[in-house]
Design a protein around this motif. Structure first.
Motif, PDB file in Angstrom:
ATOM      1  N   PHE A 344       0.744  -1.214   0.065  1.00 47.15           N
ATOM      2  CA  PHE A 344       0.056   0.189  -0.015  1.00 47.15           C
ATOM      3  C   PHE A 344       0.953   1.129   0.051  1.00 47.15           C
ATOM      4  N   ARG A 345       1.824   1.216   0.906  1.00 51.71           N
ATOM      5  CA  ARG A 345       2.604   2.509   0.880  1.00 51.71           C
ATOM      6  C   ARG A 345       3.491   2.772  -0.164  1.00 51.71           C
ATOM      7  N   ARG A 346       4.168   1.726  -0.873  1.00 53.07           N
ATOM      8  CA  ARG A 346       4.906   1.924  -1.920  1.00 53.07           C
ATOM      9  C   ARG A 346       4.325   2.236  -3.041  1.00 53.07           C
ATOM     10  N   ALA A 347       3.058   1.473  -3.315  1.00 54.95           N
ATOM     11  CA  ALA A 347       2.273   1.904  -4.340  1.00 54.95           C
ATOM     12  C   ALA A 347       1.868   3.210  -4.420  1.00 54.95           C
ATOM     13  N   ARG A 348       1.376   3.875  -3.300  1.00 53.75           N
ATOM     14  CA  ARG A 348       1.129   5.129  -3.083  1.00 53.75           C
ATOM     15  C   ARG A 348       2.258   6.291  -3.496  1.00 53.75           C
ATOM     16  N   ALA A 349       3.352   5.685  -2.732  1.00 56.87           N
ATOM     17  CA  ALA A 349       4.493   6.691  -3.050  1.00 56.87           C
ATOM     18  C   ALA A 349       5.044   6.926  -4.416  1.00 56.87           C
ATOM     19  N   ARG A 350       5.015   5.724  -5.099  1.00 59.82           N
ATOM     20  CA  ARG A 350       5.126   5.697  -6.530  1.00 59.82           C
ATOM     21  C   ARG A 350       4.263   6.327  -7.261  1.00 59.82           C
ATOM     22  N   GLN A 351       3.006   6.332  -6.889  1.00 57.78           N
ATOM     23  CA  GLN A 351       1.943   6.860  -7.899  1.00 57.78           C
ATOM     24  C   GLN A 351       2.002   8.352  -7.582  1.00 57.78           C
ATOM     25  N   LEU A 352       2.490   8.970  -6.445  1.00 57.35           N
ATOM     26  CA  LEU A 352       2.333  10.527  -6.508  1.00 57.35           C
ATOM     27  C   LEU A 352       3.634  10.993  -7.491  1.00 57.35           C
ATOM     28  N   LEU A 353       4.360  10.320  -8.191  1.00 57.27           N
ATOM     29  CA  LEU A 353       5.502  10.814  -8.802  1.00 57.27           C
ATOM     30  C   LEU A 353       4.898  10.800 -10.487  1.00 57.27           C
ATOM     31  N   LEU A 354       3.611  10.068 -10.415  1.00 54.57           N
ATOM     32  CA  LEU A 354       2.705  10.174 -11.896  1.00 54.57           C
ATOM     33  C   LEU A 354       2.100  11.724 -12.112  1.00 54.57           C
ATOM     34  N   GLY A 355       1.955  12.221 -11.053  1.00 55.24           N
ATOM     35  CA  GLY A 355       1.102  13.453 -11.192  1.00 55.24           C
ATOM     36  C   GLY A 355      -0.367  13.184 -10.650  1.00 55.24           C
ATOM     37  N   SER A 356      -1.143  14.032 -10.268  1.00 61.30           N
ATOM     38  CA  SER A 356      -2.391  13.778  -9.764  1.00 61.30           C
ATOM     39  C   SER A 356      -3.431  13.382 -10.892  1.00 61.30           C
TER      40      SER A 356
END
Length: 375
Positions: A344-356
């Protein structure tokens, strides 16, 4: 293409579907045999021994250099994305996406011969080149890039770089006259300086110390006529592989949920036999499959609209898969004893680099509007 003990060797022709299937088979087997989430957990505690050992093994397989001119170049993007997806199934903490999809292709693209040794060291796993970014994520326009005079950034918005403590150089997108450039800064003799600034996933970020950075050797590696559009295209390639990582992290969380639903008992039966649980798992699975298909399309088409659409779906799929996994694991899904929270944490952290998702929707709309008026 043939293999030598799992190593992928460049062929004379372009990458094919059979090549991609072979790459996925090798990657899946490698992860199953060589990796566990213990590596990520140790890295989060500051012990990178297992992670760096696996990194060297990945380098020996030739995966870090798949997008170099000596391999497949930009046509290697589908393979790199596929490998990133599989590595994410073990929450692998090393910077595969950043290195294979951004650092190596750009160093190779602008190499005049002086970077041969550095590129060889990076692709062989002996050295790391970190990427510096604004603390809020990838730059969204030229004005969000750093100032080319590094000391001039002191007192401005904070910038961070992951794995800088282990890197021999850092790549920084900078404003350069009317355009943009990439500044390659080698480790200063006195060290990088900076303050530890881990993110949601405890990734090893440091806040940049611009004064220390300015003491290192700086080389501008991109041409004078490089524009923001060129850099944005390179960031889209990176986003594609980051999105693939999120797909793999989400899939791993979902598989943990399915496995636990088969084991956990309630009212004399496994909770996986309950229709409501089955429906939640099926919905999450469909979101994940859709995300994987859109990432595969983005890796092939390499348009900003396809990358944006993939990012939107990846964000939705990650939310559905990781939240579903945590809810099925109930209270245990939120504790450090289980791996559900890790994904959960790593998916969320990586997702933030994609932009909102809102930024990505704006990008899709912009591309659609341009096509409409072009007609």
């Amino acid at each position: 293409m043939n293999t030598n003990m799992g190593k992928l060797v460049q062929a004379d022709n372009a990458i094919t579907d059979s090549d991609l299937e072979l790459i996925r088979e090798v990657a899946r087997g490698f992860v199953a045999k060589e990796m566990t989430t213990k590596t990520a957990r140790q890295a989060e505690q500051g012990d990178w021994t297992a992670a760096t050992g696996a990194w060297k093994a990945i380098a020996e397989l030739g995966w870090i250099g798949l997008m170099s001119p000596d391999a497949y170049g930009v046509d290697g993007l589908p393979a790199v994305a596929m490998i990133a997806d599989e590595l994410a199934m073990a929450a692998f903490p090393m910077p595969f996406a950043e290195t294979a999809a951004f650092v190596v292709p750009l160093l190779a693209k602008f190499n005049d011969g002086s970077l041969d040794d550095l590129i060889s060291s990076v692709t062989s796993g002996r050295e790391l080149v970190a990427i510096a970014l604004p603390a809020g994520g990838l730059p969204r326009n030229k004005d969000e890039c750093a100032l080319s005079s590094l000391q001039a950034n002191i007192g401005g918005n904070p910038w961070v770089a992951e794995h800088l403590a282990r890197a021999t150089a850092v790549l920084i997108p900078v404003q350069d006259g009317k355009g943009v450039a990439l500044a390659l800064v080698h480790r200063p003799a006195a060290g990088w300086g900076g303050i530890s600034n881990p993110d949601l996933a405890n990734n090893a970020y440091l806040t940049l110390d611009w004064a220390s950075l300015a003491q290192g050797e700086k080389i501008v590696i991109s041409p004078d006529n490089w524009t923001w559009a060129d850099l944005e295209e390179a960031f889209d390639v990176l986003r594609t592989v980051l999105a693939a990582q999120v797909v793999g992290l989400s899939r791993a969380a979902l598989e943990m949920a399915v496995s636990y639903a088969k084991e956990r008992q309630a009212f004399g039966a496994s909770i996986g036999s309950f229709q409501a649980v089955q429906q939640r798992l099926a919905d999450a699975y469909m979101e994940n499959v859709a995300a994987r298909l859109l990432v595969a399309d983005a890796a092939i088409s390499r348009t900003s609209a396809s990358v944006a659409m993939a990012s939107i779906q990846v964000a939705e799929g990650a939310r559905k898969c990781t939240f579903t996994a945590q809810q099925i694991w109930a209270g245990m899904g939120y504790t450090l004893e289980t791996d559900v929270q890790l994904f959960f944490r790593r998916a969320r952290a990586r997702q933030l680099l994609l932009g909102s998702p809102w930024q990505q929707r704006e990008s899709v709309w912009h591309q659609a509007a341009q096509q409409k008026w072009a007609v």
